[in-house]
Design a protein around this motif. Structure first.
Motif, PDB file in Angstrom:
ATOM      1  N   MET A   1      46.649  -6.890  21.462  1.00  0.00           N
ATOM      2  CA  MET A   1      45.465  -6.216  20.944  1.00  0.00           C
ATOM      3  C   MET A   1      45.811  -5.454  19.661  1.00  0.00           C
ATOM      4  O   MET A   1      45.071  -5.507  18.665  1.00  0.00           O
ATOM      5  CB  MET A   1      44.925  -5.248  22.007  1.00  0.00           C
ATOM      6  CG  MET A   1      43.667  -4.497  21.604  1.00  0.00           C
ATOM      7  SD  MET A   1      42.232  -5.546  21.437  1.00  0.00           S
ATOM      8  CE  MET A   1      41.918  -5.455  19.703  1.00  0.00           C
ATOM      9  N   VAL A   2      46.949  -4.758  19.663  1.00  0.00           N
ATOM     10  CA  VAL A   2      47.386  -4.023  18.475  1.00  0.00           C
ATOM     11  C   VAL A   2      47.754  -4.997  17.357  1.00  0.00           C
ATOM     12  O   VAL A   2      47.396  -4.781  16.188  1.00  0.00           O
ATOM     13  CB  VAL A   2      48.580  -3.114  18.823  1.00  0.00           C
ATOM     14  CG1 VAL A   2      49.210  -2.540  17.552  1.00  0.00           C
ATOM     15  CG2 VAL A   2      48.134  -1.982  19.738  1.00  0.00           C
ATOM     16  N   THR A   3      48.456  -6.069  17.708  1.00  0.00           N
ATOM     17  CA  THR A   3      48.804  -7.084  16.712  1.00  0.00           C
ATOM     18  C   THR A   3      47.550  -7.660  16.066  1.00  0.00           C
ATOM     19  O   THR A   3      47.487  -7.844  14.843  1.00  0.00           O
ATOM     20  CB  THR A   3      49.615  -8.216  17.368  1.00  0.00           C
ATOM     21  OG1 THR A   3      50.791  -7.666  17.965  1.00  0.00           O
ATOM     22  CG2 THR A   3      50.001  -9.264  16.343  1.00  0.00           C
TER      23      THR A   3
ATOM     24  N   GLY B   1      54.914 -10.504  17.360  1.00  0.00           N
ATOM     25  CA  GLY B   1      53.758 -11.260  16.886  1.00  0.00           C
ATOM     26  C   GLY B   1      52.987 -12.005  17.948  1.00  0.00           C
ATOM     27  O   GLY B   1      51.781 -12.227  17.804  1.00  0.00           O
ATOM     28  N   LYS B   2      53.671 -12.397  19.061  1.00  0.00           N
ATOM     29  CA  LYS B   2      53.018 -13.273  20.031  1.00  0.00           C
ATOM     30  C   LYS B   2      53.054 -12.785  21.467  1.00  0.00           C
ATOM     31  O   LYS B   2      52.402 -13.380  22.332  1.00  0.00           O
ATOM     32  CB  LYS B   2      53.672 -14.668  19.974  1.00  0.00           C
ATOM     33  CG  LYS B   2      53.545 -15.345  18.621  1.00  0.00           C
ATOM     34  CD  LYS B   2      54.245 -16.699  18.630  1.00  0.00           C
ATOM     35  CE  LYS B   2      54.143 -17.378  17.280  1.00  0.00           C
ATOM     36  NZ  LYS B   2      54.843 -18.694  17.276  1.00  0.00           N
TER      37      LYS B   2
ATOM     38  N   ILE C   1      40.037  -4.479  23.945  1.00  0.00           N
ATOM     39  CA  ILE C   1      39.764  -5.849  24.367  1.00  0.00           C
ATOM     40  C   ILE C   1      39.484  -6.707  23.146  1.00  0.00           C
ATOM     41  O   ILE C   1      39.115  -6.198  22.085  1.00  0.00           O
ATOM     42  CB  ILE C   1      38.567  -5.930  25.341  1.00  0.00           C
ATOM     43  CG1 ILE C   1      37.305  -5.391  24.662  1.00  0.00           C
ATOM     44  CG2 ILE C   1      38.867  -5.197  26.626  1.00  0.00           C
ATOM     45  CD1 ILE C   1      36.039  -5.613  25.452  1.00  0.00           C
ATOM     46  N   LYS C   2      39.655  -8.011  23.322  1.00  0.00           N
ATOM     47  CA  LYS C   2      39.311  -8.966  22.276  1.00  0.00           C
ATOM     48  C   LYS C   2      38.667 -10.173  22.935  1.00  0.00           C
ATOM     49  O   LYS C   2      39.264 -10.809  23.802  1.00  0.00           O
ATOM     50  CB  LYS C   2      40.552  -9.394  21.485  1.00  0.00           C
ATOM     51  CG  LYS C   2      40.232 -10.331  20.323  1.00  0.00           C
ATOM     52  CD  LYS C   2      41.489 -10.715  19.569  1.00  0.00           C
ATOM     53  CE  LYS C   2      41.173 -11.649  18.403  1.00  0.00           C
ATOM     54  NZ  LYS C   2      42.397 -12.071  17.683  1.00  0.00           N
TER      55      LYS C   2
ATOM     56  N   PHE D   1      44.948   6.293  21.576  1.00  0.00           N
ATOM     57  CA  PHE D   1      45.147   4.854  21.431  1.00  0.00           C
ATOM     58  C   PHE D   1      43.817   4.119  21.291  1.00  0.00           C
ATOM     59  O   PHE D   1      43.632   3.306  20.379  1.00  0.00           O
ATOM     60  CB  PHE D   1      45.929   4.332  22.639  1.00  0.00           C
ATOM     61  CG  PHE D   1      46.184   2.852  22.627  1.00  0.00           C
ATOM     62  CD1 PHE D   1      46.630   2.215  21.475  1.00  0.00           C
ATOM     63  CD2 PHE D   1      45.985   2.092  23.757  1.00  0.00           C
ATOM     64  CE1 PHE D   1      46.868   0.844  21.454  1.00  0.00           C
ATOM     65  CE2 PHE D   1      46.218   0.722  23.755  1.00  0.00           C
ATOM     66  CZ  PHE D   1      46.664   0.097  22.601  1.00  0.00           C
ATOM     67  N   PHE D   2      42.872   4.418  22.189  1.00  0.00           N
ATOM     68  CA  PHE D   2      41.600   3.689  22.206  1.00  0.00           C
ATOM     69  C   PHE D   2      40.706   4.052  21.023  1.00  0.00           C
ATOM     70  O   PHE D   2      40.092   3.171  20.410  1.00  0.00           O
ATOM     71  CB  PHE D   2      40.838   3.979  23.498  1.00  0.00           C
ATOM     72  CG  PHE D   2      41.450   3.373  24.733  1.00  0.00           C
ATOM     73  CD1 PHE D   2      42.662   2.713  24.692  1.00  0.00           C
ATOM     74  CD2 PHE D   2      40.806   3.465  25.948  1.00  0.00           C
ATOM     75  CE1 PHE D   2      43.236   2.158  25.837  1.00  0.00           C
ATOM     76  CE2 PHE D   2      41.361   2.913  27.093  1.00  0.00           C
ATOM     77  CZ  PHE D   2      42.581   2.264  27.042  1.00  0.00           C
TER      78      PHE D   2
END
Length: 378
Positions: free
Chosen positions: A231-233, A225-226, A133-134, A94-95
């Motif tokens: 993070m994936v979106t 979507g929300k 992270i974002k 995943f990462f």
């Protein structure tokens, strides 16, 4: 005769103790080997990310930078196969194989979280590339972080769910399947929240939340979507959705250009989930996970078409649409997500790996105490 019975009993006891001792040593050796493999993977990833950071300084964005980074992308797809535990293998898939690779592909063209002017420091480049992270954009509206009470309640719920597993013979199997769905959600949110909290504390960064209470979704658009795994979106939108929408808009018009983009996004997500599932079970794919995402992609596209057709003239109340969305997600998850995981003995192997890791930590603690005692005695 009595002497013979006693001798047999002693031999049996000795054999039993030898088997138990060998089993514990085997678990310890297996976990030690897996830890060593994980260390090698981490060192390889760090060196690769440093290489990509240097590439960004010397090679211009576009095809030349992409060609220089492609070997690292291939390497990141391979690394999870060197790990054999569910926890390490799935997390690395995943990462690294998914998120880090997609960020590097965006970086090749001067886009995404790794690209900025002036360039971000190496330490921040590594953190953003390797972790889910974002960094929050201060030019946008600040999103509030969840309270510690919110996470405390979820920890308690997760503990209660795991406690129910001990009485599964008294619980209906379908209810256990529903618990598995909430178990996966709670584990994923708590894991990502823990990673985010550590990064926030050590790096003093303001991060966007990864989940936004998906069980409160009022539609599939709202869910995917929300609310679910943002993070994936956030990484699928610039890598898949936006490019496909740009092409399809030129071909079929702006009104329906989003439909192929939605389907393409869910297809790519399906392929990446199949990769994670393969690294978890190491069994031949049955493509049920792909069907799950394709079904949701088609249903989401239909939802978009219906909303555009009625043009806001009719809308279901969230009190009605919310339970319908949650029920649809639960039913399809049990049917196409949970059953494939159980066929890989996911639950059994998870408990076994947890026990082996606890045993490894205990032995490591004893070793540290023994080493400290020898050092003091000298």
């Amino acid at each position: 005769m009595l002497l013979y019975v006693v001798l047999i009993y002693n031999l049996r006891s000795h054999l039993y103790l030898s088997i138990v001792h060998h089993f514990h040593n085997l678990k310890r050796a297996t976990m030690e080997g897996e830890i060593n493999n994980l260390i090698v993977v981490c060192i390889t990833v760090l060196a690769s990310i440093c290489y990509c950071y240097a590439i960004g300084k010397f090679i211009t964005k576009g095809p030349p930078r992409l060609l220089a980074i492609l070997p690292i992308v291939c390497l990141f797809f391979y690394l999870p196969f060197t790990l054999h535990s569910i926890h390490f293998g799935s997390s690395t898939s995943f990462f690294i194989s998914w998120l880090a690779n997609f960020k590097l592909l965006l970086f090749s063209f001067g886009k995404g979280p790794l690209s900025s002017h002036p360039p971000i420091p190496l330490s921040l480049f590594i953190t953003i590339a390797c972790l889910p992270i974002k960094i929050q954009n201060h030019q946008t509206i600040q999103k509030s972080h969840k309270s510690p009470l919110n996470y405390a309640i979820k920890v308690i719920l997760l503990s209660a769910i795991m406690g129910v597993y001990g009485y599964r013979e008294y619980v209906h199997p379908k209810f256990i399947m529903i618990l598995y769905c909430f178990h996966i959600y709670l584990c994923l949110e708590l894991m990502l929240a823990t990673v985010g909290a550590l990064v926030r504390a050590l790096g003093r960064l303001e991060l966007e939340p990864q989940f936004d209470e998906p069980y409160l979704s009022s539609s599939l658009q709202d869910f995917w979507g929300k609310r679910w795994n943002l993070m994936v979106t956030g990484i699928l939108r610039p890598t898949v959705y936006d490019p496909v929408r740009s092409i399809s808009t030129r071909l079929i018009g702006k009104k329906w250009g989003s439909l192929p983009a939605v389907l393409a996004t869910f297809f790519v997500s399906a392929m990446m989930h199949e990769l994670i599932f393969y690294n978890v079970g190491r069994v031949k794919p049955t493509w049920e996970v792909t069907c799950f995402f394709l079904i949701h992609g088609v249903c989401l596209a239909m939802e978009i078409v219906i909303k555009k057709a009625i043009n806001g003239k009719f809308r279901l109340s969230p009190i009605v649409s919310g339970p319908l969305v949650l029920m649809f997600v639960l039913v399809t998850s049990i049917w196409l997500f949970i059953f494939p995981a159980l066929r890989c003995d996911f639950d059994v192997r998870t408990r076994r790996e947890t026990a082996a890791f606890v045993e490894f930590v205990k032995n490591l603690d004893k070793f540290v105490k023994f080493t400290s005692f020898k050092a003091i005695s000298r």
